[in-house]
Design a protein around this motif. Structure first.
Motif, PDB file in Angstrom:
ATOM      1  N   ARG A 134       0.833  -1.199   0.000  1.00 49.46           N
ATOM      2  CA  ARG A 134       0.000   0.000   0.000  1.00 49.46           C
ATOM      3  C   ARG A 134       0.872   1.256   0.000  1.00 49.46           C
ATOM      4  NH1 ARG A 134      -0.880   3.800   2.935  1.00 49.46           N
ATOM      5  NH2 ARG A 134      -0.001   2.880   4.800  1.00 49.46           N
ATOM      6  N   ALA A 135       1.891   1.255   0.828  1.00 49.18           N
ATOM      7  CA  ALA A 135       2.783   2.419   0.891  1.00 49.18           C
ATOM      8  C   ALA A 135       3.506   2.618  -0.441  1.00 49.18           C
ATOM      9  CB  ALA A 135       3.793   2.255   2.022  1.00 49.18           C
ATOM     10  N   LEU A 136       3.977   1.543  -1.036  1.00 50.58           N
ATOM     11  CA  LEU A 136       4.678   1.653  -2.318  1.00 50.58           C
ATOM     12  C   LEU A 136       3.774   2.208  -3.414  1.00 50.58           C
ATOM     13  CD1 LEU A 136       6.708  -1.685  -2.314  1.00 50.58           C
ATOM     14  CD2 LEU A 136       7.674   0.636  -2.319  1.00 50.58           C
ATOM     15  N   LEU A 137       2.528   1.771  -3.427  1.00 53.01           N
ATOM     16  CA  LEU A 137       1.616   2.180  -4.496  1.00 53.01           C
ATOM     17  C   LEU A 137       0.962   3.541  -4.229  1.00 53.01           C
ATOM     18  CD1 LEU A 137      -0.017  -1.274  -5.220  1.00 53.01           C
ATOM     19  CD2 LEU A 137       1.412   0.049  -6.801  1.00 53.01           C
ATOM     20  N   ASP A 138       0.419   3.722  -3.041  1.00 52.21           N
ATOM     21  CA  ASP A 138      -0.389   4.911  -2.769  1.00 52.21           C
ATOM     22  C   ASP A 138       0.415   6.114  -2.278  1.00 52.21           C
ATOM     23  OD1 ASP A 138      -2.567   3.415  -3.507  1.00 52.21           O
ATOM     24  OD2 ASP A 138      -3.381   3.196  -1.483  1.00 52.21           O
ATOM     25  N   GLU A 139       1.533   5.875  -1.614  1.00 54.30           N
ATOM     26  CA  GLU A 139       2.301   6.981  -1.061  1.00 54.30           C
ATOM     27  C   GLU A 139       3.551   7.290  -1.882  1.00 54.30           C
ATOM     28  OE1 GLU A 139       3.020   5.877   3.020  1.00 54.30           O
ATOM     29  OE2 GLU A 139       0.873   5.529   3.344  1.00 54.30           O
ATOM     30  N   GLN A 140       4.308   6.241  -2.219  1.00 53.03           N
ATOM     31  CA  GLN A 140       5.581   6.445  -2.909  1.00 53.03           C
ATOM     32  C   GLN A 140       5.444   6.395  -4.428  1.00 53.03           C
ATOM     33  OE1 GLN A 140       8.347   3.598  -1.214  1.00 53.03           O
ATOM     34  NE2 GLN A 140       7.487   3.951   0.813  1.00 53.03           N
ATOM     35  N   HIS A 141       4.374   5.804  -4.904  1.00 54.02           N
ATOM     36  CA  HIS A 141       4.136   5.641  -6.350  1.00 54.02           C
ATOM     37  C   HIS A 141       5.334   4.948  -7.019  1.00 54.02           C
ATOM     38  CE1 HIS A 141       0.614   8.068  -5.747  1.00 54.02           C
ATOM     39  NE2 HIS A 141       1.363   8.976  -5.153  1.00 54.02           N
ATOM     40  N   ASN A 142       5.874   3.964  -6.319  1.00 50.54           N
ATOM     41  CA  ASN A 142       7.017   3.197  -6.808  1.00 50.54           C
ATOM     42  C   ASN A 142       6.491   1.867  -7.355  1.00 50.54           C
ATOM     43  OD1 ASN A 142       9.355   1.741  -7.244  1.00 50.54           O
ATOM     44  ND2 ASN A 142      10.340   2.404  -5.351  1.00 50.54           N
ATOM     45  N   HIS A 143       6.057   1.897  -8.595  1.00 49.09           N
ATOM     46  CA  HIS A 143       5.401   0.733  -9.188  1.00 49.09           C
ATOM     47  C   HIS A 143       6.374  -0.390  -9.496  1.00 49.09           C
ATOM     48  CE1 HIS A 143       2.640   4.130  -9.753  1.00 49.09           C
ATOM     49  NE2 HIS A 143       1.772   3.225  -9.343  1.00 49.09           N
ATOM     50  N   ALA A 144       7.626  -0.084  -9.762  1.00 48.22           N
ATOM     51  CA  ALA A 144       8.621  -1.133 -10.005  1.00 48.22           C
ATOM     52  C   ALA A 144       8.848  -1.946  -8.732  1.00 48.22           C
ATOM     53  CB  ALA A 144       9.930  -0.522 -10.497  1.00 48.22           C
ATOM     54  N   ALA A 145       9.028  -1.272  -7.606  1.00 51.58           N
ATOM     55  CA  ALA A 145       9.207  -1.982  -6.335  1.00 51.58           C
ATOM     56  C   ALA A 145       7.923  -2.718  -5.955  1.00 51.58           C
ATOM     57  CB  ALA A 145       9.614  -1.007  -5.237  1.00 51.58           C
ATOM     58  N   ALA A 146       6.782  -2.114  -6.241  1.00 50.50           N
ATOM     59  CA  ALA A 146       5.500  -2.760  -5.941  1.00 50.50           C
ATOM     60  C   ALA A 146       5.351  -4.045  -6.748  1.00 50.50           C
ATOM     61  CB  ALA A 146       4.341  -1.808  -6.225  1.00 50.50           C
ATOM     62  N   ALA A 147       5.786  -4.034  -7.997  1.00 48.52           N
ATOM     63  CA  ALA A 147       5.703  -5.244  -8.827  1.00 48.52           C
ATOM     64  C   ALA A 147       6.529  -6.365  -8.210  1.00 48.52           C
ATOM     65  CB  ALA A 147       6.166  -4.941 -10.248  1.00 48.52           C
ATOM     66  N   GLN A 148       7.706  -6.032  -7.686  1.00 52.08           N
ATOM     67  CA  GLN A 148       8.541  -7.030  -7.004  1.00 52.08           C
ATOM     68  C   GLN A 148       7.819  -7.569  -5.770  1.00 52.08           C
ATOM     69  OE1 GLN A 148      11.473  -8.317  -7.921  1.00 52.08           O
ATOM     70  NE2 GLN A 148      11.710  -9.544  -6.085  1.00 52.08           N
ATOM     71  N   HIS A 149       7.167  -6.697  -5.020  1.00 52.60           N
ATOM     72  CA  HIS A 149       6.405  -7.123  -3.837  1.00 52.60           C
ATOM     73  C   HIS A 149       5.233  -8.031  -4.240  1.00 52.60           C
ATOM     74  CE1 HIS A 149       8.533  -4.684  -0.969  1.00 52.60           C
ATOM     75  NE2 HIS A 149       7.642  -4.941  -0.033  1.00 52.60           N
ATOM     76  N   VAL A 150       4.579  -7.700  -5.328  1.00 56.02           N
ATOM     77  CA  VAL A 150       3.465  -8.537  -5.790  1.00 56.02           C
ATOM     78  C   VAL A 150       3.974  -9.941  -6.122  1.00 56.02           C
ATOM     79  CG1 VAL A 150       1.813  -8.901  -7.678  1.00 56.02           C
ATOM     80  CG2 VAL A 150       2.006  -6.650  -6.605  1.00 56.02           C
ATOM     81  N   ARG A 151       5.085 -10.024  -6.836  1.00 58.90           N
ATOM     82  CA  ARG A 151       5.644 -11.347  -7.168  1.00 58.90           C
ATOM     83  C   ARG A 151       5.977 -12.126  -5.899  1.00 58.90           C
ATOM     84  NH1 ARG A 151       7.735  -8.279 -11.454  1.00 58.90           N
ATOM     85  NH2 ARG A 151       9.691  -7.830 -10.370  1.00 58.90           N
ATOM     86  N   ALA A 152       6.551 -11.447  -4.911  1.00 60.41           N
ATOM     87  CA  ALA A 152       6.879 -12.114  -3.648  1.00 60.41           C
ATOM     88  C   ALA A 152       5.609 -12.589  -2.940  1.00 60.41           C
ATOM     89  CB  ALA A 152       7.685 -11.174  -2.753  1.00 60.41           C
ATOM     90  N   LEU A 153       4.588 -11.748  -2.925  1.00 56.25           N
ATOM     91  CA  LEU A 153       3.336 -12.129  -2.274  1.00 56.25           C
ATOM     92  C   LEU A 153       2.656 -13.296  -2.985  1.00 56.25           C
ATOM     93  CD1 LEU A 153       1.853  -8.760  -1.057  1.00 56.25           C
ATOM     94  CD2 LEU A 153       2.024 -10.849   0.286  1.00 56.25           C
ATOM     95  N   MET A 154       2.873 -13.432  -4.269  1.00 55.94           N
ATOM     96  CA  MET A 154       2.322 -14.579  -4.986  1.00 55.94           C
ATOM     97  C   MET A 154       2.946 -15.871  -4.452  1.00 55.94           C
ATOM     98  SD  MET A 154       2.254 -12.915  -8.764  1.00 55.94           S
ATOM     99  CE  MET A 154       0.963 -13.757  -9.667  1.00 55.94           C
TER     100      MET A 154
END
Length: 172
Positions: A134-154
Motif C-alpha cells: 500500500r505504501a509503495l503504491l499509494d504513497e511512494q508511487h514506486n510501481h517497479a518496487a510494488a511489482a517485485q512485492h506482488v511477485r513475492a506475495l504470490m
C-alpha cells in the motif's frame, strides 16, 4: 462507461491500492443491476448479448478490485510495470531464505499446533507485506518496487495454500 475503461474508472473509484471493500461490493451490485440481460429482453438478442458482455466485464473488474494482490498487480500494469510472474522469478536472497525455512518447517511439522503456528507466521507476514505494498503504491508511487512485492506475495500465497492443505489433513 466504456467496455475498455480501466476497472477503477468503470467502478468510479480512485486509482489506488487502498479501497473500501464495502464500496467496491456496493458499486459492483449497482453496476450489475444496470446491465442485467433481463432488463433488455424487449430490446432483442443483440442488446442482451451486449448486456452479457457488460456483465462479464463488470465481474472481471470486481474480481480484480476486491482481491488486494490482483488489485496491486493491476495497478502496476496500469502504470507500466507488468508483473510477468511466469518469467520473472528473481527474488531477494533474504526472501528466498525465508521461503526455504518455511518449507522446511512445514515439512518437519508433525502436529496441528506446529502447522497452526506456521500459518500464523505466514499470515502475519502477508499482512505486513500488504501494508508495505500500500505504501509503495499509494504513497511512494514506486510501481517497479510494488511489482517485485506482488511477485513475492504470490509466492507467499501459494505457500499459505500449502499450509492450509496440511492443516486440513491434520484436523480431526
Amino acid at each position: 462507461m466504456q467496455l475498455d475503461d480501466d476497472d477503477f474508472d468503470l467502478f468510479g473509484l480512485p486509482r489506488r491500492f487502498e479501497q473500501d471493500a464495502a464500496a467496491v461490493g456496493a458499486r459492483w451490485r449497482t453496476l450489475l443491476a444496470e446491465v442485467h440481460p433481463d432488463r433488455f429482453v424487449s430490446e432483442g438478442a443483440q442488446a442482451q448479448r451486449l448486456a452479457m458482455q457488460w456483465s462479464v466485464r463488470i465481474n472481471e473488474a470486481h474480481r480484480r478490485l476486491k482481491d488486494p494482490l490482483a488489485r496491486a498487480a493491476y495497478l502496476c500494469e496500469l502504470n507500466g510495470e507488468p508483473i510477468h510472474a511466469e518469467d520473472n522469478t528473481a527474488m531477494p536472497t533474504a526472501f528466498l531464505m525465508q521461503q526455504m525455512e518455511w518449507r522446511e518447517s512445514l515439512d518437519d511439522a508433525t502436529t496441528l499446533a506446529e502447522v497452526e503456528a506456521l500459518a500464523s507466521a505466514v499470515s502475519a507476514h502477508r499482512v505486513h507485506a500488504l501494508r508495505e505494498l500500500r505504501a509503495l503504491l499509494d504513497e511512494q508511487h514506486n510501481h517497479a518496487a510494488a511489482a517485485q512485492h506482488v511477485r513475492a506475495l504470490m509466492f507467499v500465497d501459494r505457500f499459505a495454500s500449502d499450509v492450509d492443505q496440511r492443516l486440513e489433513a491434520l484436523e480431526p
